[in-house]
Design an enzyme around this catalytic site. Sequence first.
Site, PDB file in Angstrom:
ATOM      1  N   THR A   1      25.871   8.315  11.537  1.00 17.52           N
ATOM      2  CA  THR A   1      24.408   8.447  11.606  1.00 17.52           C
ATOM      3  C   THR A   1      23.706   7.288  10.906  1.00 17.52           C
ATOM      4  OG1 THR A   1      22.581   9.784  10.752  1.00 17.52           O
ATOM      5  CG2 THR A   1      24.649   9.982   9.587  1.00 17.52           C
ATOM      6  N   ASP A   2      22.483   7.001  11.346  1.00 15.59           N
ATOM      7  CA  ASP A   2      21.691   5.971  10.664  1.00 15.59           C
ATOM      8  C   ASP A   2      21.312   6.409   9.238  1.00 15.59           C
ATOM      9  OD1 ASP A   2      19.815   7.920  11.339  1.00 15.59           O
ATOM     10  OD2 ASP A   2      18.452   6.555  12.401  1.00 15.59           O
ATOM     11  N   GLU A   3      21.445   7.719   8.961  1.00 12.08           N
ATOM     12  CA  GLU A   3      21.036   8.206   7.635  1.00 12.08           C
ATOM     13  C   GLU A   3      21.916   7.649   6.510  1.00 12.08           C
ATOM     14  OE1 GLU A   3      19.984  12.290   7.188  1.00 12.08           O
ATOM     15  OE2 GLU A   3      19.052  12.388   9.154  1.00 12.08           O
TER      16      GLU A   3
ATOM     17  N   TYR B   1      23.858  15.780   3.025  1.00 10.23           N
ATOM     18  CA  TYR B   1      24.356  15.532   4.386  1.00 10.23           C
ATOM     19  C   TYR B   1      24.712  14.054   4.578  1.00 10.23           C
ATOM     20  CZ  TYR B   1      24.094  14.190   9.299  1.00 10.23           C
ATOM     21  OH  TYR B   1      24.361  13.611  10.521  1.00 10.23           O
TER      22      TYR B   1
ATOM     23  N   LYS C   1      28.363  12.144   5.228  1.00 10.07           N
ATOM     24  CA  LYS C   1      28.660  11.303   6.394  1.00 10.07           C
ATOM     25  C   LYS C   1      29.059   9.894   5.958  1.00 10.07           C
ATOM     26  CE  LYS C   1      28.266  12.166  10.244  1.00 10.07           C
ATOM     27  NZ  LYS C   1      29.242  12.752  11.222  1.00 10.07           N
TER      28      LYS C   1
ATOM     29  N   LEU D   1      13.812  19.381  14.542  1.00  9.11           N
ATOM     30  CA  LEU D   1      12.370  19.217  14.776  1.00  9.11           C
ATOM     31  C   LEU D   1      11.929  19.499  16.221  1.00  9.11           C
ATOM     32  CD1 LEU D   1       9.574  18.195  13.532  1.00  9.11           C
ATOM     33  CD2 LEU D   1      10.106  16.060  14.696  1.00  9.11           C
TER      34      LEU D   1
ATOM     35  N   SER E   1      25.489  19.390  10.350  1.00  4.87           N
ATOM     36  CA  SER E   1      24.597  18.299  10.752  1.00  4.87           C
ATOM     37  C   SER E   1      23.154  18.412  10.257  1.00  4.87           C
ATOM     38  CB  SER E   1      24.586  18.201  12.286  1.00  4.87           C
ATOM     39  OG  SER E   1      23.946  19.343  12.832  1.00  4.87           O
TER      40      SER E   1
ATOM     41  N   TYR F   1       6.565  19.038   7.759  1.00  2.00           N
ATOM     42  CA  TYR F   1       6.840  18.778   6.338  1.00  2.00           C
ATOM     43  C   TYR F   1       5.929  17.666   5.797  1.00  2.00           C
ATOM     44  CZ  TYR F   1      11.437  21.034   7.258  1.00  2.00           C
ATOM     45  OH  TYR F   1      12.465  21.872   7.606  1.00  2.00           O
TER      46      TYR F   1
HETATM   47  P1  NAD Z   1      25.542  20.166  15.904  1.00  2.00           P
HETATM   48  O1  NAD Z   1      25.275  20.809  14.585  1.00  2.00           O
HETATM   49  O2  NAD Z   1      24.693  20.523  17.076  1.00  2.00           O
HETATM   50  O3  NAD Z   1      27.050  20.491  16.338  1.00  2.00           O
HETATM   51  C1  NAD Z   1      28.122  20.427  15.440  1.00  2.00           C
HETATM   52  C2  NAD Z   1      29.341  21.060  16.115  1.00  2.00           C
HETATM   53  O4  NAD Z   1      30.458  20.898  15.208  1.00  2.00           O
HETATM   54  C3  NAD Z   1      29.190  22.570  16.363  1.00  2.00           C
HETATM   55  O5  NAD Z   1      29.664  22.901  17.644  1.00  2.00           O
HETATM   56  C4  NAD Z   1      30.057  23.197  15.291  1.00  2.00           C
HETATM   57  O6  NAD Z   1      30.605  24.460  15.672  1.00  2.00           O
HETATM   58  C5  NAD Z   1      31.147  22.139  15.123  1.00  2.00           C
HETATM   59  N1  NAD Z   1      31.811  22.208  13.823  1.00  2.00           N
HETATM   60  C6  NAD Z   1      31.223  22.274  12.597  1.00  2.00           C
HETATM   61  N2  NAD Z   1      32.159  22.370  11.646  1.00  2.00           N
HETATM   62  C7  NAD Z   1      33.376  22.312  12.278  1.00  2.00           C
HETATM   63  C8  NAD Z   1      34.718  22.335  11.839  1.00  2.00           C
HETATM   64  N3  NAD Z   1      35.036  22.459  10.549  1.00  2.00           N
HETATM   65  N4  NAD Z   1      35.698  22.262  12.764  1.00  2.00           N
HETATM   66  C9  NAD Z   1      35.404  22.173  14.091  1.00  2.00           C
HETATM   67  N5  NAD Z   1      34.152  22.156  14.565  1.00  2.00           N
HETATM   68  C10 NAD Z   1      33.147  22.219  13.664  1.00  2.00           C
HETATM   69  O7  NAD Z   1      25.562  18.621  15.632  1.00  2.00           O
HETATM   70  P2  NAD Z   1      25.039  17.397  16.544  1.00  2.00           P
HETATM   71  O8  NAD Z   1      23.596  17.216  16.316  1.00  2.00           O
HETATM   72  O9  NAD Z   1      25.574  17.559  17.910  1.00  2.00           O
HETATM   73  O10 NAD Z   1      25.775  16.176  15.825  1.00  2.00           O
HETATM   74  C11 NAD Z   1      27.097  15.816  16.213  1.00  2.00           C
HETATM   75  C12 NAD Z   1      27.553  14.642  15.373  1.00  2.00           C
HETATM   76  O11 NAD Z   1      26.672  13.547  15.569  1.00  2.00           O
HETATM   77  C13 NAD Z   1      27.553  14.912  13.871  1.00  2.00           C
HETATM   78  O12 NAD Z   1      28.683  14.292  13.326  1.00  2.00           O
HETATM   79  C14 NAD Z   1      26.276  14.263  13.375  1.00  2.00           C
HETATM   80  O13 NAD Z   1      26.440  13.845  12.045  1.00  2.00           O
HETATM   81  C15 NAD Z   1      26.165  13.089  14.321  1.00  2.00           C
HETATM   82  N6  NAD Z   1      24.811  12.588  14.584  1.00  2.00           N
HETATM   83  C16 NAD Z   1      23.828  13.446  15.002  1.00  2.00           C
HETATM   84  C17 NAD Z   1      22.570  12.939  15.324  1.00  2.00           C
HETATM   85  C18 NAD Z   1      21.461  13.841  15.814  1.00  2.00           C
HETATM   86  O14 NAD Z   1      20.325  13.371  15.965  1.00  2.00           O
HETATM   87  N7  NAD Z   1      21.710  15.117  16.094  1.00  2.00           N
HETATM   88  C19 NAD Z   1      22.329  11.560  15.208  1.00  2.00           C
HETATM   89  C20 NAD Z   1      23.348  10.714  14.759  1.00  2.00           C
HETATM   90  C21 NAD Z   1      24.592  11.250  14.471  1.00  2.00           C
HETATM   91  O1  DAU Z   2      18.891  10.149  12.080  1.00  4.18           O
HETATM   92  C1  DAU Z   2      19.990  10.869  12.565  1.00  4.18           C
HETATM   93  C2  DAU Z   2      19.948  12.277  12.021  1.00  4.18           C
HETATM   94  O2  DAU Z   2      18.886  12.955  12.694  1.00  4.18           O
HETATM   95  C3  DAU Z   2      21.264  13.034  12.201  1.00  4.18           C
HETATM   96  O3  DAU Z   2      22.258  12.404  11.435  1.00  4.18           O
HETATM   97  C4  DAU Z   2      21.111  14.495  11.770  1.00  4.18           C
HETATM   98  O4  DAU Z   2      22.311  15.203  12.046  1.00  4.18           O
HETATM   99  C5  DAU Z   2      19.980  15.101  12.554  1.00  4.18           C
HETATM  100  O5  DAU Z   2      19.777  16.449  12.146  1.00  4.18           O
HETATM  101  C6  DAU Z   2      18.700  14.296  12.356  1.00  4.18           C
HETATM  102  O6  DAU Z   2      18.228  14.400  10.977  1.00  4.18           O
HETATM  103  P1  DAU Z   2      16.661  14.533  10.616  1.00  4.18           P
HETATM  104  O7  DAU Z   2      16.566  15.114   9.268  1.00  4.18           O
HETATM  105  O8  DAU Z   2      15.950  13.281  10.906  1.00  4.18           O
HETATM  106  O9  DAU Z   2      16.240  15.596  11.756  1.00  4.18           O
HETATM  107  P2  DAU Z   2      15.341  16.925  11.721  1.00  4.18           P
HETATM  108  O10 DAU Z   2      15.164  17.348  13.140  1.00  4.18           O
HETATM  109  O11 DAU Z   2      15.858  17.927  10.759  1.00  4.18           O
HETATM  110  O12 DAU Z   2      13.954  16.387  11.175  1.00  4.18           O
HETATM  111  C7  DAU Z   2      13.263  15.324  11.813  1.00  4.18           C
HETATM  112  C8  DAU Z   2      12.009  15.035  11.010  1.00  4.18           C
HETATM  113  O13 DAU Z   2      11.119  16.156  11.156  1.00  4.18           O
HETATM  114  C9  DAU Z   2      12.246  14.891   9.524  1.00  4.18           C
HETATM  115  O14 DAU Z   2      11.363  13.894   9.005  1.00  4.18           O
HETATM  116  C10 DAU Z   2      11.883  16.258   8.942  1.00  4.18           C
HETATM  117  C11 DAU Z   2      10.788  16.730   9.882  1.00  4.18           C
HETATM  118  N1  DAU Z   2      10.721  18.200  10.094  1.00  4.18           N
HETATM  119  C12 DAU Z   2      11.843  18.852  10.448  1.00  4.18           C
HETATM  120  C13 DAU Z   2      11.821  20.220  10.656  1.00  4.18           C
HETATM  121  C14 DAU Z   2      13.080  20.967  11.035  1.00  4.18           C
HETATM  122  C15 DAU Z   2       9.497  18.855   9.975  1.00  4.18           C
HETATM  123  O15 DAU Z   2       8.464  18.248   9.673  1.00  4.18           O
HETATM  124  N2  DAU Z   2       9.472  20.207  10.179  1.00  4.18           N
HETATM  125  C16 DAU Z   2      10.583  20.926  10.507  1.00  4.18           C
HETATM  126  O16 DAU Z   2      10.487  22.171  10.655  1.00  4.18           O
END
Ligand code: NAD
Ligand code: DAU
Length: 339
Positions: free
Chosen positions: A125-127, A153, A157, A193, A85, A210
């Site tokens: 994801t919105d990405e 990434y 997705k 973040l 992720s 960043y």
């Molecule tokens: P995370 O990285 O916290 O958790 C991912 C989980 O998936 C972990 O428990 C990991 O062990 C498991 N995993 C990874 N590879 C695997 C595999 N091959 N088989 C089984 N399990 C596996 O991720 P998250 O932030 O909870 O995101 C969950 C989902 O939501 C992802 O699909 C991500 O793309 C999506 N998403 C996340 C965000 C966000 O802001 N975090 C936003 C929109 C969508």
């Molecule tokens: O938009 C949904 C996505 O949000 C999910 O699909 C991803 O799984 C999730 O990780 C998240 O992605 P981002 O790249 O937006 O999240 P991140 O927390 O890594 O970073 C958020 C913003 O902060 C991004 O603009 C990068 C910046 N950043 C991030 C880190 C880790 C910093 O400036 N410094 C940092 O150390």
Amino acid sequence: MNIIVTGGAGFIGSNFIFHMLKKYPDYRIICLDCLTYAGNLSTLAPVMDNPNFRFVKESITDREAVYKLFEEEHPDMVVNFAAESHVDRSIENPEVFLTTNIIGTAVLMDACRKYGIKRYHQVSTDEVYGDLPLDRPDLFFTEETPIHTSSPYSSSKASADLLVLAYHRTYGLPVTISRCSNNYGPYHFPEKLIPLMIANALNDKPLPVYGTGENVRDWLYVEDHCRAIDLIIHKGRVGEVYNVGGHNEMTNIDIVKIICKELGKPESLITYVADRKGHDMRYAIDPTKIHNELGWLPETKFADGIKKTIKWYLDNKEWWETIISGEYQNYYEKMYANR
Ligand code: NAD
Ligand code: DAU
């Protein structure tokens, strides 16, 4: 109802499992997670003794293991959270993103085809929509916005999303997809973040922002995302994509300043570091469809959600201190030392 929740030892998946077991005491939830660096079994400790919960440590890419689980559990639904992720890690090493996020999704859907399923839900994801310019605040991502990815990434997705829609059209698999904006809340892995800034601030370490810090994300409290998925799997229309987001756009620098203020830490900890390669400028979701069709609205205001989140990190130091004292240290050194 038997539901396989993949990736349930991670951030959003674990919050979803807690939500479902609480709201539907007669549902059986089977968590399938191979416990990568991001998966943490201690997160699931509160439900481990629940007779309606089972944890299975296998990978979604392991066809034999996935088929065996379907034969044992006869799931009615699969909700696929399992993924690599983190965007920064995908820039360093894309390969595992392709294997888990694309092949893993195909394996799960093949199992659904073979054994039958009422619903396969893909957590996306919105990405997948790429980014929006800062000088066009009138623009938002709708479900019709073309796929236009920036990172390995988001490309993985988006590839998975295309496969999901193809399995629906070709095989009639009853699928839904949700595309959510940035989540925050309890159990968020400290590489991201908000938890990274909370952990570093509490340890009086530099807060690495960043580029200029002007990039915008659309933050949603994780419980609101879980409620959206709950609604989509029960009431969403098969074959449809639903955007999920709370109209809560904030710049990264503002987020970091809020965290400093809430923790009583000086802004002098903020350090501007080299930008992320291909860094998306702005994400902003238009959630009209899920609101009109399913009545979903976010319930947690950011001002409350960030306070709750910070309190959770203060009350659960052992959870994140254990993580950042292990292998994570090598990762952090590599990613931030010469940035
Ligand atoms: P995370 O990285 O916290 O958790 C991912 C989980 O998936 C972990 O428990 C990991 O062990 C498991 N995993 C990874 N590879 C695997 C595999 N091959 N088989 C089984 N399990 C596996 O991720 P998250 O932030 O909870 O995101 C969950 C989902 O939501 C992802 O699909 C991500 O793309 C999506 N998403 C996340 C965000 C966000 O802001 N975090 C936003 C929109 C969508
Ligand atoms: O938009 C949904 C996505 O949000 C999910 O699909 C991803 O799984 C999730 O990780 C998240 O992605 P981002 O790249 O937006 O999240 P991140 O927390 O890594 O970073 C958020 C913003 O902060 C991004 O603009 C990068 C910046 N950043 C991030 C880190 C880790 C910093 O400036 N410094 C940092 O150390």
